[in-house]
Design an enzyme around this catalytic site. Sequence first.
Site, PDB file in Angstrom:
ATOM      1  N   ARG A   1      11.968   5.015  12.881  1.00 32.04           N
ATOM      2  CA  ARG A   1      10.700   5.726  12.743  1.00 32.04           C
ATOM      3  C   ARG A   1       9.807   5.456  13.944  1.00 32.04           C
ATOM      4  O   ARG A   1      10.276   5.122  15.026  1.00 32.04           O
ATOM      5  CB  ARG A   1      10.051   5.326  11.411  1.00 32.04           C
ATOM      6  CG  ARG A   1      10.943   5.766  10.230  1.00 32.04           C
ATOM      7  CD  ARG A   1      10.305   5.653   8.905  1.00 32.04           C
ATOM      8  NE  ARG A   1       9.078   6.437   8.829  1.00 32.04           N
ATOM      9  CZ  ARG A   1       8.202   6.296   7.851  1.00 32.04           C
ATOM     10  NH1 ARG A   1       8.412   5.425   6.886  1.00 32.04           N
ATOM     11  NH2 ARG A   1       7.111   7.024   7.821  1.00 32.04           N
TER      12      ARG A   1
ATOM     13  N   HIS B   1      12.683  -2.187   2.547  1.00 32.33           N
ATOM     14  CA  HIS B   1      12.005  -0.944   2.919  1.00 32.33           C
ATOM     15  C   HIS B   1      12.868   0.214   2.481  1.00 32.33           C
ATOM     16  O   HIS B   1      14.097   0.169   2.629  1.00 32.33           O
ATOM     17  CB  HIS B   1      11.752  -0.873   4.432  1.00 32.33           C
ATOM     18  CG  HIS B   1      10.865  -1.972   4.906  1.00 32.33           C
ATOM     19  ND1 HIS B   1       9.508  -1.960   4.704  1.00 32.33           N
ATOM     20  CD2 HIS B   1      11.150  -3.136   5.533  1.00 32.33           C
ATOM     21  CE1 HIS B   1       8.990  -3.074   5.202  1.00 32.33           C
ATOM     22  NE2 HIS B   1       9.974  -3.806   5.696  1.00 32.33           N
TER      23      HIS B   1
ATOM     24  N   GLU C   1      12.898  -9.086   2.076  1.00 33.86           N
ATOM     25  CA  GLU C   1      12.080  -7.962   2.550  1.00 33.86           C
ATOM     26  C   GLU C   1      12.878  -6.679   2.376  1.00 33.86           C
ATOM     27  O   GLU C   1      14.043  -6.618   2.778  1.00 33.86           O
ATOM     28  CB  GLU C   1      11.742  -8.170   4.026  1.00 33.86           C
ATOM     29  CG  GLU C   1      11.024  -6.999   4.665  1.00 33.86           C
ATOM     30  CD  GLU C   1      10.887  -7.151   6.181  1.00 33.86           C
ATOM     31  OE1 GLU C   1      10.003  -6.482   6.731  1.00 33.86           O
ATOM     32  OE2 GLU C   1      11.660  -7.909   6.803  1.00 33.86           O
TER      33      GLU C   1
ATOM     34  N   ASN D   1       8.259  -5.382  -0.602  1.00 35.74           N
ATOM     35  CA  ASN D   1       8.082  -4.215   0.251  1.00 35.74           C
ATOM     36  C   ASN D   1       6.587  -4.150   0.539  1.00 35.74           C
ATOM     37  O   ASN D   1       5.811  -3.642  -0.265  1.00 35.74           O
ATOM     38  CB  ASN D   1       8.563  -2.934  -0.423  1.00 35.74           C
ATOM     39  CG  ASN D   1       8.451  -1.728   0.491  1.00 35.74           C
ATOM     40  OD1 ASN D   1       7.748  -1.755   1.494  1.00 35.74           O
ATOM     41  ND2 ASN D   1       9.141  -0.652   0.142  1.00 35.74           N
TER      42      ASN D   1
ATOM     43  N   ARG E   1       5.462  10.937  -2.626  1.00 39.47           N
ATOM     44  CA  ARG E   1       4.947  10.789  -1.257  1.00 39.47           C
ATOM     45  C   ARG E   1       6.074  10.968  -0.253  1.00 39.47           C
ATOM     46  O   ARG E   1       7.085  10.283  -0.315  1.00 39.47           O
ATOM     47  CB  ARG E   1       4.331   9.402  -1.105  1.00 39.47           C
ATOM     48  CG  ARG E   1       3.903   9.080   0.301  1.00 39.47           C
ATOM     49  CD  ARG E   1       3.378   7.646   0.391  1.00 39.47           C
ATOM     50  NE  ARG E   1       3.251   7.276   1.784  1.00 39.47           N
ATOM     51  CZ  ARG E   1       3.679   6.124   2.284  1.00 39.47           C
ATOM     52  NH1 ARG E   1       4.236   5.220   1.508  1.00 39.47           N
ATOM     53  NH2 ARG E   1       3.538   5.875   3.553  1.00 39.47           N
TER      54      ARG E   1
ATOM     55  N   ALA F   1       2.906  -0.760   4.906  1.00 36.44           N
ATOM     56  CA  ALA F   1       2.307  -0.819   6.245  1.00 36.44           C
ATOM     57  C   ALA F   1       1.897  -2.232   6.646  1.00 36.44           C
ATOM     58  O   ALA F   1       1.842  -2.549   7.835  1.00 36.44           O
ATOM     59  CB  ALA F   1       1.110   0.122   6.323  1.00 36.44           C
TER      60      ALA F   1
ATOM     61  N   TYR G   1      11.029   8.856   1.591  1.00 34.97           N
ATOM     62  CA  TYR G   1      11.048   7.952   0.448  1.00 34.97           C
ATOM     63  C   TYR G   1      11.807   8.469  -0.766  1.00 34.97           C
ATOM     64  O   TYR G   1      11.905   7.759  -1.764  1.00 34.97           O
ATOM     65  CB  TYR G   1       9.611   7.590   0.059  1.00 34.97           C
ATOM     66  CG  TYR G   1       8.840   7.005   1.218  1.00 34.97           C
ATOM     67  CD1 TYR G   1       9.159   5.750   1.713  1.00 34.97           C
ATOM     68  CD2 TYR G   1       7.818   7.719   1.839  1.00 34.97           C
ATOM     69  CE1 TYR G   1       8.476   5.207   2.790  1.00 34.97           C
ATOM     70  CE2 TYR G   1       7.131   7.179   2.915  1.00 34.97           C
ATOM     71  CZ  TYR G   1       7.469   5.928   3.380  1.00 34.97           C
ATOM     72  OH  TYR G   1       6.790   5.399   4.453  1.00 34.97           O
TER      73      TYR G   1
ATOM     74  N   PRO H   1       0.802  -1.226   0.000  1.00 42.22           N
ATOM     75  CA  PRO H   1       0.000   0.000   0.000  1.00 42.22           C
ATOM     76  C   PRO H   1       0.838   1.281   0.000  1.00 42.22           C
ATOM     77  O   PRO H   1       1.872   1.360   0.648  1.00 42.22           O
ATOM     78  CB  PRO H   1      -0.835  -0.101   1.277  1.00 42.22           C
ATOM     79  CG  PRO H   1      -0.168  -1.111   2.116  1.00 42.22           C
ATOM     80  CD  PRO H   1       0.561  -2.032   1.192  1.00 42.22           C
ATOM     81  N   ASN H   2       0.332   2.235  -0.763  1.00 44.26           N
ATOM     82  CA  ASN H   2       0.884   3.580  -0.881  1.00 44.26           C
ATOM     83  C   ASN H   2       2.223   3.654  -1.592  1.00 44.26           C
ATOM     84  O   ASN H   2       2.785   4.731  -1.723  1.00 44.26           O
ATOM     85  CB  ASN H   2       0.985   4.257   0.500  1.00 44.26           C
ATOM     86  CG  ASN H   2      -0.353   4.405   1.153  1.00 44.26           C
ATOM     87  OD1 ASN H   2      -1.299   4.907   0.538  1.00 44.26           O
ATOM     88  ND2 ASN H   2      -0.479   3.945   2.379  1.00 44.26           N
TER      89      ASN H   2
END
Length: 145
Positions: free
Chosen positions: A104, A97, A95, A71, A17, A74, A22, A9-10
């Site tokens: 964070r 990110h 995985e 990735n 964004r 969320a 990012y 998502p996103n």
Amino acid sequence: MRILIINGPNLSSIGSREPAFYGKQSFESALITWQKAYPQCQLTCFQSDEEGRLVGILQSSKESADGIILNAGAYTHTSIALADAVRSLAIPVIEVHISNIFARETFRKHSYLSTVCRGSICGLGLDSYRLGIEALLHLKNAQGN
């Protein structure tokens, strides 16, 4: 080598964004760079904001991919269903990110995927994906394929 890159998502808005987290480079432009740098790889991408579609693409990748870069956005922090789908695969999953999830918010510091993926890369911007490609190529070469 057939590598499937799955974004959650996103992540369709990479480049616009929250550039502080990012970056400003679009995923599409980075993909072109990786395709040129790794001609021995067939890079296929899939992005969805829907958890069920992500589970489905993972389940269907058994015959179409030699490795996966994931990735989950969320869903990394919430989805046991994605973790179960990764666990069922015989191919390696890395995985990734873009941001450092450990630097964070507290809720981002837990990943349901880290324990079921072959490895995790985070905090290196879109270069995290390139390193994921390198990791999958290394694993393939180590297996002598």
